[in-house]
Write an enzyme that holds these catalytic residues in place. Structure first.
Site, PDB file in Angstrom:
ATOM      1  N   HIS A 299       0.812  -1.216   0.000  1.00  0.00           N
ATOM      2  CA  HIS A 299       0.000   0.000   0.000  1.00  0.00           C
ATOM      3  C   HIS A 299       0.852   1.276   0.000  1.00  0.00           C
ATOM      4  O   HIS A 299       0.332   2.366  -0.235  1.00  0.00           O
ATOM      5  CB  HIS A 299      -0.996  -0.003   1.177  1.00  0.00           C
ATOM      6  CG  HIS A 299      -0.376   0.205   2.530  1.00  0.00           C
ATOM      7  ND1 HIS A 299      -0.081  -0.841   3.362  1.00  0.00           N
ATOM      8  CD2 HIS A 299      -0.017   1.323   3.201  1.00  0.00           C
ATOM      9  CE1 HIS A 299       0.415  -0.377   4.494  1.00  0.00           C
ATOM     10  NE2 HIS A 299       0.469   0.946   4.415  1.00  0.00           N
ATOM     11  N   ASP A 332       0.352  -7.838   1.259  1.00  0.00           N
ATOM     12  CA  ASP A 332       0.642  -6.407   1.447  1.00  0.00           C
ATOM     13  C   ASP A 332       2.151  -6.159   1.495  1.00  0.00           C
ATOM     14  O   ASP A 332       2.658  -5.437   2.350  1.00  0.00           O
ATOM     15  CB  ASP A 332      -0.030  -5.858   2.717  1.00  0.00           C
ATOM     16  CG  ASP A 332      -0.035  -4.328   2.772  1.00  0.00           C
ATOM     17  OD1 ASP A 332       0.098  -3.692   1.697  1.00  0.00           O
ATOM     18  OD2 ASP A 332      -0.121  -3.773   3.886  1.00  0.00           O
ATOM     19  N   SER A 415       4.637   2.652   7.814  1.00  0.00           N
ATOM     20  CA  SER A 415       4.349   1.441   7.025  1.00  0.00           C
ATOM     21  C   SER A 415       5.555   1.025   6.192  1.00  0.00           C
ATOM     22  O   SER A 415       6.193   1.852   5.533  1.00  0.00           O
ATOM     23  CB  SER A 415       3.170   1.709   6.086  1.00  0.00           C
ATOM     24  OG  SER A 415       1.988   1.849   6.823  1.00  0.00           O
TER      25      SER A 415
END
Length: 573
Positions: A299, A332, A415
């Site tokens: 992402h 992910d 992230s």
């Protein structure tokens, strides 16, 4: 007394010439007269206000009148004293004449009656002159009042031709100054008054002066102190202020400390800036090898799409362009690569299977684009089944993670960054947080801050996916070959009635079909771990590699069964 004049009645003694009487220029040829016994001679001081002006003693005149000395008449009573021996003659060559002192009895002490004065003596100047009768003084009816403390009254000192020479005034500090040879018997010698300056009045004045001096000194000291204090406050001190400080150290820290871990891991952590045609974002990654491969979240790079830009910034501040190598939305995870950069330091990978709840960990990233941010915490839990993504609505972007939970603060921008242990080895990839306002979700789902619920993809899973992405550009998923009923609300994961496009729910010749699993079965355990939903079953399956053998427990028609199967493989997206 101040002016040398007597202030009260004086007994007339021939041995003491009155004022104004001419002094002898030669020795006297007189015989010493028998002295009155000591117990018969006494003097009583009579206050001056009790003597009438017309009865003033001989040799003393009332105020304003001059007294002419009278000379006694008649032959002398004794032969002249060639040595002028006291008390009848002048002071001899060896001692000054003793002044007559009057006793000062204590308060209330009776005073004996005054002795009769000696008979008049002829004047040494004129032997034929008639003697001057002595003037008697009236006796007070009561004992004389005690005079106030002070210096005793002293009679005037006569001018003599003694050892001091003509005209010399005898000092009151003579050895005879406190001796009265004619004092009353039994009375104490005349006590000397207090030293000069010790009278009550003077003592009070001295005390007042001392107090005034102390007060003045206090005021002066206060003024000086205030001035010095104001100067120090205004200028910062009389000298340059130097505050104590620890000496400089070499910066070394224990390798297992947070500072030691950060120093070791930071050179391998990078910040990614991604921009595409529709959106942009910021995230974190870390170096996998010297060839320039960097692992991050899917992402993070998703906004770039197929034609966007990815820029990598290293901890030293250098930047470099990067290209996408591969990505997988189911895990992910994504891999990018930088070119033309040398001296890269790969971050060593740990083993997430060795992690225990409570182990200390450190998270490194760029929350809100604040690069090189270090936070610390512990492993709060293991094998947390979480799902993230799903913004597309078709489920193609949903990631299923059997995550490590940590309380190390993770915020948007963290992230893709590493979660490292005390040896600075990567044990997880920071990927999601639990937001207080939206429940489940990843960082990309909003700008909520950390509430102490962060989740990381175990590095064992990340390593396998990263290797597949680098080698083939795609990742494979382990599968059992069934379609699950995601609307089932009971406990466990239920096999659906139909599959995609109305096909069978159990894939023909798939791992589940070979193990005997049927449509409608409810799977409750995977390798002894309880399963409560379809999402949890997917997470548990994806935590393994394709080809792994799994033992499952299921319920069929109220009966519990156990089956064993070998996981298959499917290509990711």
């Amino acid at each position: 007394m101040d002016d040398g004049k007597p202030t009260g009645p004086q007994a007339k003694w021939w041995s003491r010439p009155a004022e104004g009487r001419p002094s002898r220029s030669g020795p006297e040829n007189r015989k010493p007269e028998t002295q009155a016994p000591e117990n018969q001679a006494s003097e009583t001081q009579v206050p001056e206000n009790q003597v009438p002006e017309d009865q003033a003693p001989e040799g003393r005149a009332p105020e304003g009148r001059e007294v002419q000395p009278s000379l006694p008449s008649g032959p002398p009573l004794h032969e002249p004293d060639e040595y002028s021996t006291p008390p009848y003659g002048g002071p001899g060559p060896w001692a000054p004449a003793p002044p007559v002192q009057r006793p000062t009895p204590a308060h209330g002490t009776p005073v004996p009656p005054q002795a009769a004065p000696l008979p008049p003596q002829p004047s040494p100047v004129d032997p034929q002159a008639a003697p001057v009768p002595p003037q008697s003084s009236p006796q007070p009816p009561h004992p004389a009042p005690v005079p106030p403390q002070g210096a005793p009254e002293q009679p005037p000192y006569a001018t003599t031709h003694g050892a001091g020479g003509p005209g010399e005034q005898r000092s009151p500090s003579s050895q005879w100054g406190q001796y009265d040879p004619w004092g009353a018997p039994g009375q104490p010698l005349t006590q000397a008054g207090p030293p000069a300056g010790t009278e009550p009045g003077n003592r009070k004045n001295r005390r007042g002066g001392a107090f005034a001096g102390v007060l003045l000194l206090t005021l002066v000291a206060s003024g000086i102190g205030g001035g010095v204090g104001a100067y120090i406050e205004r200028t910062g001190g009389l000298t340059t202020v130097e505050l104590p400080q620890a000496s400089h150290d070499n910066g070394d820290r224990a390798p297992e400390s947070v500072a030691g871990i950060a120093a070791s891991a930071l050179p391998s952590v990078v910040t990614l800036h991604v921009s595409g045609t529709a959106e942009s974002g910021t995230g974190t990654g870390f170096v996998l090898d010297a060839r320039g491969h960097i692992l991050t979240n899917n992402h993070v790079v998703a906004p770039a799409g197929s034609s966007g830009d990815i820029t990598v910034t290293f901890s030293s501040g250098e930047t470099a362009a990067a290209e996408l190598v591969g990505k997988d939305s189911g895990y992910d995870l994504a891999v990018v690569r930088v070119k033309g950069v040398s001296g890269l330091k790969p971050l060593p990978l740990g083993n997430s299977d060795n992690v225990r709840v409570g182990d200390p960990v450190v998270a490194i990233g760029a929350p809100f684009d604040l690069s090189n941010t270090v936070t610390s915490g512990i492993i709060s839990a293991k094998q947390r089944p979480i799902t993230a993504g799903g913004e597309k609505g078709d489920g193609s972007d949903i990631s299923y993670v059997d995550a490590l939970q940590t309380d190390a603060p993770i915020n948007p921008g963290n992230s893709g960054g590493p979660l490292v242990d005390t040896q600075a080895h990567v044990i997880g990839i920071n990927s999601a947080i639990r937001a207080a306002d939206s429940g489940k979700g990843t960082e990309r789902g909003g700008q909520s801050g950390s509430i102490g619920l962060g989740f990381a993809i175990p590095i064992n899973q990340g390593k396998r996916v990263a290797e597949e992405l680098i080698n083939t550009g795609r990742a494979t998923h382990p599968v059992i070959g069934v379609t699950l009923d995601m609307k089932y609300t009971g406990d466990g994961a239920k096999v659906g009635e139909k599959g995609p496009e109305d096909g069978p729910a159990v894939t023909k010749d798939g791992p589940a079909a070979k193990a005997g699993i049927r449509s409608g079965d409810v799977i409750t355990e995977v390798r002894g771990q309880r399963v409560h939903s379809g999402e949890e079953l997917i997470v548990k399956i994806r935590a393994h590699r394709p080809g792994d053998r799994l033992e499952l427990r299921l319920t069929r028609g109220g009966k519990e069964l156990s089956v064993t199967l070998t996981l298959g493989s499917a290509s990711g997206t």
